[in-house]
Design an enzyme around this catalytic site. Structure first.
Site, PDB file in Angstrom:
ATOM      1  N   TYR A   1       0.834  -1.204   0.000  1.00  0.00           N
ATOM      2  CA  TYR A   1       0.000   0.000   0.000  1.00  0.00           C
ATOM      3  C   TYR A   1       0.874   1.262   0.000  1.00  0.00           C
ATOM      4  O   TYR A   1       0.607   2.207  -0.733  1.00  0.00           O
ATOM      5  CB  TYR A   1      -0.903  -0.003   1.241  1.00  0.00           C
ATOM      6  CG  TYR A   1      -1.957   1.079   1.213  1.00  0.00           C
ATOM      7  CD1 TYR A   1      -3.239   0.801   0.754  1.00  0.00           C
ATOM      8  CD2 TYR A   1      -1.664   2.377   1.634  1.00  0.00           C
ATOM      9  CE1 TYR A   1      -4.209   1.791   0.714  1.00  0.00           C
ATOM     10  CE2 TYR A   1      -2.626   3.368   1.583  1.00  0.00           C
ATOM     11  CZ  TYR A   1      -3.900   3.078   1.138  1.00  0.00           C
ATOM     12  OH  TYR A   1      -4.855   4.062   1.090  1.00  0.00           O
TER      13      TYR A   1
ATOM     14  N   PHE B   1      -6.723  20.314 -24.369  1.00  0.00           N
ATOM     15  CA  PHE B   1      -7.368  19.024 -24.627  1.00  0.00           C
ATOM     16  C   PHE B   1      -8.772  19.039 -23.994  1.00  0.00           C
ATOM     17  O   PHE B   1      -9.023  19.793 -23.064  1.00  0.00           O
ATOM     18  CB  PHE B   1      -6.502  17.911 -24.021  1.00  0.00           C
ATOM     19  CG  PHE B   1      -7.048  16.544 -24.275  1.00  0.00           C
ATOM     20  CD1 PHE B   1      -7.079  16.024 -25.559  1.00  0.00           C
ATOM     21  CD2 PHE B   1      -7.549  15.769 -23.234  1.00  0.00           C
ATOM     22  CE1 PHE B   1      -7.595  14.759 -25.791  1.00  0.00           C
ATOM     23  CE2 PHE B   1      -8.060  14.504 -23.464  1.00  0.00           C
ATOM     24  CZ  PHE B   1      -8.097  13.999 -24.740  1.00  0.00           C
ATOM     25  N   ASP B   2      -9.686  18.198 -24.498  1.00  0.00           N
ATOM     26  CA  ASP B   2     -11.081  18.312 -24.043  1.00  0.00           C
ATOM     27  C   ASP B   2     -11.284  18.071 -22.542  1.00  0.00           C
ATOM     28  O   ASP B   2     -12.040  18.797 -21.904  1.00  0.00           O
ATOM     29  CB  ASP B   2     -12.046  17.457 -24.891  1.00  0.00           C
ATOM     30  CG  ASP B   2     -11.659  15.993 -24.984  1.00  0.00           C
ATOM     31  OD1 ASP B   2     -10.550  15.650 -24.552  1.00  0.00           O
ATOM     32  OD2 ASP B   2     -12.461  15.187 -25.478  1.00  0.00           O
TER      33      ASP B   2
ATOM     34  N   ASP C   1       1.027  19.771 -20.480  1.00  0.00           N
ATOM     35  CA  ASP C   1       0.131  18.647 -20.643  1.00  0.00           C
ATOM     36  C   ASP C   1       0.889  17.707 -21.578  1.00  0.00           C
ATOM     37  O   ASP C   1       0.979  17.943 -22.782  1.00  0.00           O
ATOM     38  CB  ASP C   1      -1.194  19.130 -21.242  1.00  0.00           C
ATOM     39  CG  ASP C   1      -2.196  18.004 -21.424  1.00  0.00           C
ATOM     40  OD1 ASP C   1      -1.825  16.841 -21.191  1.00  0.00           O
ATOM     41  OD2 ASP C   1      -3.334  18.292 -21.818  1.00  0.00           O
TER      42      ASP C   1
ATOM     43  N   ALA D   1       1.034  14.328 -22.571  1.00  0.00           N
ATOM     44  CA  ALA D   1       0.663  12.986 -23.045  1.00  0.00           C
ATOM     45  C   ALA D   1       1.596  12.463 -24.146  1.00  0.00           C
ATOM     46  O   ALA D   1       1.969  11.303 -24.142  1.00  0.00           O
ATOM     47  CB  ALA D   1      -0.778  12.993 -23.532  1.00  0.00           C
TER      48      ALA D   1
ATOM     49  N   LYS E   1      -0.670   7.206 -23.419  1.00  0.00           N
ATOM     50  CA  LYS E   1      -0.200   7.631 -24.734  1.00  0.00           C
ATOM     51  C   LYS E   1       1.270   7.224 -24.872  1.00  0.00           C
ATOM     52  O   LYS E   1       1.552   6.073 -25.098  1.00  0.00           O
ATOM     53  CB  LYS E   1      -0.384   9.149 -24.904  1.00  0.00           C
ATOM     54  CG  LYS E   1      -1.692   9.720 -24.340  1.00  0.00           C
ATOM     55  CD  LYS E   1      -2.896   9.367 -25.131  1.00  0.00           C
ATOM     56  CE  LYS E   1      -4.227   9.832 -24.546  1.00  0.00           C
ATOM     57  NZ  LYS E   1      -4.330  11.114 -23.932  1.00  0.00           N
TER      58      LYS E   1
ATOM     59  N   HIS F   1     -19.791  14.689 -26.255  1.00  0.00           N
ATOM     60  CA  HIS F   1     -19.460  13.825 -27.389  1.00  0.00           C
ATOM     61  C   HIS F   1     -19.323  12.364 -27.013  1.00  0.00           C
ATOM     62  O   HIS F   1     -19.529  11.484 -27.837  1.00  0.00           O
ATOM     63  CB  HIS F   1     -18.175  14.318 -28.074  1.00  0.00           C
ATOM     64  CG  HIS F   1     -17.003  14.417 -27.144  1.00  0.00           C
ATOM     65  ND1 HIS F   1     -16.900  15.407 -26.203  1.00  0.00           N
ATOM     66  CD2 HIS F   1     -15.905  13.637 -27.007  1.00  0.00           C
ATOM     67  CE1 HIS F   1     -15.775  15.236 -25.527  1.00  0.00           C
ATOM     68  NE2 HIS F   1     -15.147  14.168 -25.991  1.00  0.00           N
TER      69      HIS F   1
HETATM   70  C1  LIG Z   1      -5.478  11.864 -23.352  1.00  0.00           C
HETATM   71  C2  LIG Z   1      -5.103  13.221 -22.968  1.00  0.00           C
HETATM   72  C3  LIG Z   1      -5.456  13.746 -21.715  1.00  0.00           C
HETATM   73  C4  LIG Z   1      -6.316  13.012 -20.724  1.00  0.00           C
HETATM   74  O1  LIG Z   1      -5.767  11.809 -20.369  1.00  0.00           O
HETATM   75  P1  LIG Z   1      -6.626  10.499 -20.017  1.00  0.00           P
HETATM   76  O2  LIG Z   1      -5.588   9.511 -19.652  1.00  0.00           O
HETATM   77  O3  LIG Z   1      -7.411  10.135 -21.217  1.00  0.00           O
HETATM   78  O4  LIG Z   1      -7.512  10.857 -18.873  1.00  0.00           O
HETATM   79  C5  LIG Z   1      -5.044  15.028 -21.424  1.00  0.00           C
HETATM   80  N1  LIG Z   1      -4.343  15.761 -22.319  1.00  0.00           N
HETATM   81  C6  LIG Z   1      -3.989  15.283 -23.521  1.00  0.00           C
HETATM   82  C7  LIG Z   1      -3.205  16.138 -24.469  1.00  0.00           C
HETATM   83  C8  LIG Z   1      -4.373  14.010 -23.895  1.00  0.00           C
HETATM   84  O5  LIG Z   1      -4.048  13.564 -25.114  1.00  0.00           O
END
Ligand SMILES: *Cc1c(COP(=O)(O)O)cnc(C)c1O
Length: 458
Positions: free
Chosen positions: A72, A124-125, A215, A217, A258, A450
């Site tokens: 843990y 990002f969304d 951000d 990813a 990603k 969406h």
């Molecule tokens: C996928 C993504 C996120 C969110 O990540 P999740 O693992 O899907 O929650 C945030 N920012 C970018 C640029 C992404 O491609």
């Protein structure tokens, strides 16, 4: 004879794909409310809905899973991951989370309040969702050129430094918890951000006393493009370029699904101890204790290994060449897409193809439905559905681009699959003039509609 390019890995395990008939697909997509997210994956032949969590793990990652420590607190897997993150990003502090949006939730719970402004390059969304949910504003400062899909620019994901500076001048620093730099810029087409632009954004952040969030990813794909396209970086390794990129940020959120090639996972990493501490309470409340935060030990071990593989030059070259290969097929058929080809996906320019579908009837979504019916290929709309409604007026927002994203999972499909995708799209392209109407909304949620929206034929 010059030897051709070939993949930097071979296949050890396979998964069967299911074929279907056009009649079956017409029925299935109707039952799914014309929402590609509502389809069973068994109804899909080639799945390009997302490159998120859909990659194939390596033998070394599966071996790392077996060595996972499920303690843990203070698990070995946590320390392995900490070491891997430090090696690639240079950040000393981190919190594991179950995925990228969870990282956003934890970080923004600590930093963002009502009325705040977060300028960025095409948020990002989920990032935008987490900002707007807190009644703060995500201000887009992407370069204007990103909206012209025909322009071939090496770094089309860049932030417009003039736009950014005018935002920073307009609002006091207390109202700007951070600038959000998304690398690569997913929404603008998986387009990279140059090191020069990263430095420019960082200089402005310092000048105005504002923090800089990456951000991250697809940070490794971004580093690959810097190595290939930016002057002075050809001789540097991908990890060296990554460390240089991150040296300009104060903290980062990561969707490990990603570029770290795992099926689930995320983290936040910090330069400074105080911000890390400020987030700990939210991590414990929303995710889990600070040394596992929503991840199993085995998943942290696979992620530690995945970060290394995701920043391997040969792997990145294989991956990005496959995306470029699909792009070359579309070029051969004259199908318009966001140029140049991005790192993780091809963004087909739906507005240029379905010129007879009214913009109120979801042009890119219509193209996505047609491609599914044609060949069982599932893409995703990056257009009016995704842009959602204005949080204040509740009117539909019409983005300048209507794109159908074909995201390529990592280490999953072969170039024969790319040929199939291109052929299916060509068939839709050839009958484009006969497609004259799209879809209207039957049911939607108030935010991030969406994912679950239900549509009917217009
Ligand atoms: C996928 C993504 C996120 C969110 O990540 P999740 O693992 O899907 O929650 C945030 N920012 C970018 C640029 C992404 O491609």
């Amino acid at each position: 004879m010059e030897l051709p390019f070939a993949e930097s890995y071979k296949i050890k395990m396979v998964e069967s794909l299911r074929r279907s008939t056009r009649e079956q697909r017409e029925q299935w997509i109707k039952e799914a409310g014309y929402n590609l997210f509502n389809l069973k994956s068994d109804y899909v032949f080639i799945d390009l809905l997302t490159d998120s969590g859909t990659g194939a793990m390596s033998d070394k990652q599966w071996a790392a899973m077996m060595e996972g420590d499920e303690s843990y607190a203070g698990a070995r897997s946590y320390y392995k991951l900490k070491e891997s993150i430090k090696e690639i990003t240079g950040f000393d502090y981190f919190l594991p989370t179950h995925q990228g949006r969870a990282a956003e939730n934890v970080l923004f719970s600590s930093l963002v309040k009502e009325g705040d402004i977060l300028p960025g390059n095409s948020h990002f969304d989920t990032t935008k969702g987490h900002i707007e949910f807190r009644k703060a504003i995500a201000l887009d400062c992407t370069i204007e050129e990103a909206k012209d899909t025909t322009l071939e620019l090496p770094f089309k994901g860049n932030m417009d430094l003039n736009k950014l500076e005018s935002v920073l001048r307009q609002y006091p620093a207390e109202k700007i918890p951070c600038i959000v730099l998304t690398i690569t810029n997913n929404t603008a087409g998986g387009q990279p951000v140059s090191m020069e632009n990263i430095k420019g954004v960082s200089a402005l952040a310092k000048k105005y006393g504002v923090k800089l969030l990456f951000d991250s990813a697809r940070f490794a794909e971004n580093a690959y493009f810097i190595k290939i396209r930016e002057k002075g970086y050809a001789g540097k390794t991908i990890p060296e370029i990554c460390r240089e990129m991150f040296s300009h940020a104060d903290f980062m959120t990561m969707s490990s699904k990603k570029d770290a090639i795992v099926n689930m996972g995320g983290f936040i990493a910090f330069r400074d101890e105080a911000t890390w501490q400020g987030c700990q309470m939210y991590n414990i409340m929303y995710e889990g204790f600070i040394t596992y935060g929503g991840m199993s030990g085995r998943d942290m071990s696979a992620l530690a290994q995945g970060l290394k593989e995701g920043t391997d030059f040969d792997y990145l070259q294989t991956r990005i060449s496959q995306v470029a290969y699909l792009a070359s097929k579309l070029d051969e058929y004259g199908i318009p897409f966001q140029r140049p080809a991005g790192g993780h996906a091809i963004f087909v320019d739906a507005k240029k193809i379905l010129t007879n579908v009214p913009k109120e009837q979801f042009v890119a979504q219509t193209l996505g439905i047609e491609l599914y019916i044609e060949g069982g290929v599932r893409g995703v709309e990056i257009g009016t559905l995704l842009a959602d409604r204005d949080p204040v007026t509740r009117e539909n927002r019409f983005p300048s681009l209507e794109l159908l994203r074909l995201a390529i999972p990592r280490r999953v499909y072969t170039n024969n699959h790319m040929d199939f995708i291109a052929a299916a799209l060509k068939n839709v392209f050839d009958r484009r003039d006969s497609i004259t109407s799209g879809y209207i909304i039957k049911k939607e949620l108030p935010i991030m509609r969406h994912f679950t929206v239900e549509l009917e034929k217009a």
